[in-house]
Motif scaffolding. Structure first.
Motif, PDB file in Angstrom:
ATOM      1  N   ASN A 170       0.809  -1.230   0.000  1.00 31.63           N
ATOM      2  CA  ASN A 170       0.000   0.000   0.000  1.00 31.63           C
ATOM      3  C   ASN A 170       0.840   1.277   0.000  1.00 31.63           C
ATOM      4  N   GLN A 171       2.070   1.185  -0.473  1.00 32.68           N
ATOM      5  CA  GLN A 171       2.971   2.351  -0.508  1.00 32.68           C
ATOM      6  C   GLN A 171       3.166   2.971   0.883  1.00 32.68           C
ATOM      7  N   LYS A 172       2.985   2.159   1.924  1.00 32.26           N
ATOM      8  CA  LYS A 172       3.026   2.666   3.290  1.00 32.26           C
ATOM      9  C   LYS A 172       4.368   3.317   3.624  1.00 32.26           C
ATOM     10  N   LEU A 173       5.461   2.685   3.263  1.00 38.23           N
ATOM     11  CA  LEU A 173       6.764   3.266   3.560  1.00 38.23           C
ATOM     12  C   LEU A 173       6.922   4.619   2.865  1.00 38.23           C
ATOM     13  N   ASN A 174       6.603   4.679   1.592  1.00 42.28           N
ATOM     14  CA  ASN A 174       6.738   5.945   0.858  1.00 42.28           C
ATOM     15  C   ASN A 174       5.858   7.041   1.446  1.00 42.28           C
ATOM     16  N   LYS A 175       4.633   6.692   1.816  1.00 40.78           N
ATOM     17  CA  LYS A 175       3.722   7.679   2.402  1.00 40.78           C
ATOM     18  C   LYS A 175       4.245   8.169   3.748  1.00 40.78           C
ATOM     19  N   ASP A 176       4.737   7.240   4.567  1.00 40.90           N
ATOM     20  CA  ASP A 176       5.258   7.639   5.873  1.00 40.90           C
ATOM     21  C   ASP A 176       6.540   8.453   5.750  1.00 40.90           C
ATOM     22  N   LEU A 177       7.404   8.092   4.810  1.00 41.67           N
ATOM     23  CA  LEU A 177       8.612   8.887   4.573  1.00 41.67           C
ATOM     24  C   LEU A 177       8.236  10.328   4.209  1.00 41.67           C
ATOM     25  N   ALA A 178       7.272  10.482   3.306  1.00 44.05           N
ATOM     26  CA  ALA A 178       6.848  11.819   2.882  1.00 44.05           C
ATOM     27  C   ALA A 178       6.229  12.602   4.037  1.00 44.05           C
ATOM     28  N   LYS A 179       5.411  11.935   4.842  1.00 43.15           N
ATOM     29  CA  LYS A 179       4.764  12.611   5.974  1.00 43.15           C
ATOM     30  C   LYS A 179       5.797  13.110   6.976  1.00 43.15           C
ATOM     31  N   VAL A 180       6.741  12.250   7.328  1.00 42.45           N
ATOM     32  CA  VAL A 180       7.753  12.633   8.308  1.00 42.45           C
ATOM     33  C   VAL A 180       8.663  13.716   7.728  1.00 42.45           C
ATOM     34  N   ALA A 181       9.028  13.581   6.460  1.00 39.60           N
ATOM     35  CA  ALA A 181       9.903  14.581   5.825  1.00 39.60           C
ATOM     36  C   ALA A 181       9.260  15.964   5.836  1.00 39.60           C
ATOM     37  N   ALA A 182       7.939  16.015   5.694  1.00 40.87           N
ATOM     38  CA  ALA A 182       7.220  17.288   5.655  1.00 40.87           C
ATOM     39  C   ALA A 182       7.063  17.924   7.038  1.00 40.87           C
ATOM     40  N   SER A 183       7.325  17.145   8.073  1.00 42.67           N
ATOM     41  CA  SER A 183       7.205  17.694   9.433  1.00 42.67           C
ATOM     42  C   SER A 183       8.367  18.648   9.684  1.00 42.67           C
ATOM     43  N   GLY A 184       8.199  19.512  10.611  1.00 38.98           N
ATOM     44  CA  GLY A 184       9.275  20.435  10.966  1.00 38.98           C
ATOM     45  C   GLY A 184      10.154  19.909  12.077  1.00 38.98           C
ATOM     46  N   ALA A 185      10.025  18.630  12.383  1.00 41.41           N
ATOM     47  CA  ALA A 185      10.761  18.046  13.509  1.00 41.41           C
ATOM     48  C   ALA A 185      12.261  18.014  13.249  1.00 41.41           C
ATOM     49  N   GLU A 186      13.006  18.119  14.313  1.00 36.12           N
ATOM     50  CA  GLU A 186      14.463  18.041  14.240  1.00 36.12           C
ATOM     51  C   GLU A 186      14.920  16.612  13.931  1.00 36.12           C
ATOM     52  N   HIS A 187      14.293  15.619  14.555  1.00 36.66           N
ATOM     53  CA  HIS A 187      14.635  14.210  14.362  1.00 36.66           C
ATOM     54  C   HIS A 187      13.455  13.523  13.699  1.00 36.66           C
ATOM     55  N   LYS A 188      13.720  12.808  12.592  1.00 36.49           N
ATOM     56  CA  LYS A 188      12.645  12.211  11.802  1.00 36.49           C
ATOM     57  C   LYS A 188      12.921  10.731  11.565  1.00 36.49           C
ATOM     58  N   TYR A 189      11.885   9.919  11.832  1.00 42.16           N
ATOM     59  CA  TYR A 189      12.031   8.466  11.726  1.00 42.16           C
ATOM     60  C   TYR A 189      10.781   7.818  11.151  1.00 42.16           C
ATOM     61  N   VAL A 190      11.007   6.687  10.484  1.00 37.23           N
ATOM     62  CA  VAL A 190       9.945   5.741  10.159  1.00 37.23           C
ATOM     63  C   VAL A 190      10.395   4.408  10.735  1.00 37.23           C
ATOM     64  N   PHE A 191       9.527   3.797  11.527  1.00 37.66           N
ATOM     65  CA  PHE A 191       9.770   2.484  12.111  1.00 37.66           C
ATOM     66  C   PHE A 191       8.761   1.517  11.525  1.00 37.66           C
ATOM     67  N   PHE A 192       9.186   0.269  11.304  1.00 36.04           N
ATOM     68  CA  PHE A 192       8.251  -0.709  10.757  1.00 36.04           C
ATOM     69  C   PHE A 192       8.579  -2.110  11.242  1.00 36.04           C
ATOM     70  N   MET A 193       7.565  -2.972  11.116  1.00 30.92           N
ATOM     71  CA  MET A 193       7.697  -4.402  11.405  1.00 30.92           C
ATOM     72  C   MET A 193       7.219  -5.141  10.163  1.00 30.92           C
ATOM     73  N   CYS A 194       8.102  -5.952   9.581  1.00 34.28           N
ATOM     74  CA  CYS A 194       7.777  -6.756   8.397  1.00 34.28           C
ATOM     75  C   CYS A 194       8.489  -8.100   8.498  1.00 34.28           C
ATOM     76  N   PRO A 195       7.835  -9.158   8.041  1.00 34.20           N
ATOM     77  CA  PRO A 195       8.513 -10.456   8.018  1.00 34.20           C
ATOM     78  C   PRO A 195       9.784 -10.391   7.166  1.00 34.20           C
ATOM     79  N   GLY A 196      10.827 -11.025   7.646  1.00 39.31           N
ATOM     80  CA  GLY A 196      12.064 -11.118   6.883  1.00 39.31           C
ATOM     81  C   GLY A 196      12.988  -9.922   6.986  1.00 39.31           C
ATOM     82  N   VAL A 197      12.620  -8.913   7.767  1.00 38.27           N
ATOM     83  CA  VAL A 197      13.481  -7.739   7.925  1.00 38.27           C
ATOM     84  C   VAL A 197      13.923  -7.678   9.388  1.00 38.27           C
ATOM     85  N   SER A 198      15.193  -7.894   9.607  1.00 37.97           N
ATOM     86  CA  SER A 198      15.731  -7.953  10.968  1.00 37.97           C
ATOM     87  C   SER A 198      15.791  -6.578  11.615  1.00 37.97           C
ATOM     88  N   VAL A 199      15.860  -6.593  12.928  1.00 40.16           N
ATOM     89  CA  VAL A 199      15.927  -5.371  13.723  1.00 40.16           C
ATOM     90  C   VAL A 199      17.130  -4.532  13.322  1.00 40.16           C
TER      91      VAL A 199
END
Length: 179
Positions: free
Chosen positions: A127-156
């Motif tokens: 659902n383009q979730k990563l891209n949408k979340d990246l864009a949302k966080v990038a548009a914020s004025g926050a000093e520190h910006k992150y996207v966190f996710f949980m997906c099968p097959g992707v280690s911590v």
């Protein structure tokens, strides 16, 4: 309440455990239903009736499909906060917006310091979730910006290869329900 303020790592872990207890209650309901019925009837009940419960309040009935979706996003949020305590303990407490609450999924108690989006999905392109979340966080004025996710097959850990927007870090919080 769909907003939580987490002041310690222990509180974040307690949130994850609480969500797990609600999952246990839902599974018990499904098992009991199946023992009294057949497979198709059980699936019908799971799809159309409140068989399950709110992950944050096991006394509140909820459709099990919704519970599934919310459960792993909430677990990912709790784990994101644990990571943030390691990266930015000075920004605690962290405000976690669970469900449909305005603002970032995780914010600092200090306005403008931190913006985080969190999701759980089958893969990062779902659902383009990563891209949408990246864009949302990038548009914020926050000093520190992150996207966190949980997906099968992707280690911590930090996922440098998924960091498509300068200044936004991408972190995986695990590929399993277990800690």
């Amino acid at each position: 309440m769909k907003q939580r303020s987490l002041s310690t790592v222990e509180e974040a872990i307690a949130l994850e455990r609480s969500v797990a207890r609600s999952a246990g209650k839902a599974l018990a309901q499904i098992t009991e239903l199946y023992e009294q019925s057949d497979a198709l009837r059980t699936l019908w009940e799971m799809k159309f009736r409140p068989i399950g419960c709110d992950p944050l309040d096991s006394a509140t009935p909820l459709n099990v499909i919704e519970q599934l979706n919310q459960t792993f996003t909430y677990i990912a949020s709790a784990r994101a906060v644990v990571t943030l305590f390691g990266l930015h303990p000075e920004l605690a407490p962290f405000h976690v917006n669970l469900g449909n609450v305005a603002g970032s999924d995780v914010e600092s108690c200090s306005p403008g310091k931190l913006a985080c989006e969190v999701f759980a999905a089958v893969n990062t392109s779902n659902n383009q979730k990563l891209n949408k979340d990246l864009a949302k966080v990038a548009a914020s004025g926050a000093e520190h910006k992150y996207v966190f996710f949980m997906c099968p097959g992707v280690s911590v850990g930090r996922q440098f290869k998924l960091e498509r927007i300068p200044g936004v870090q991408v972190w995986a919080v695990g590929d399993q329900h277990e800690r």
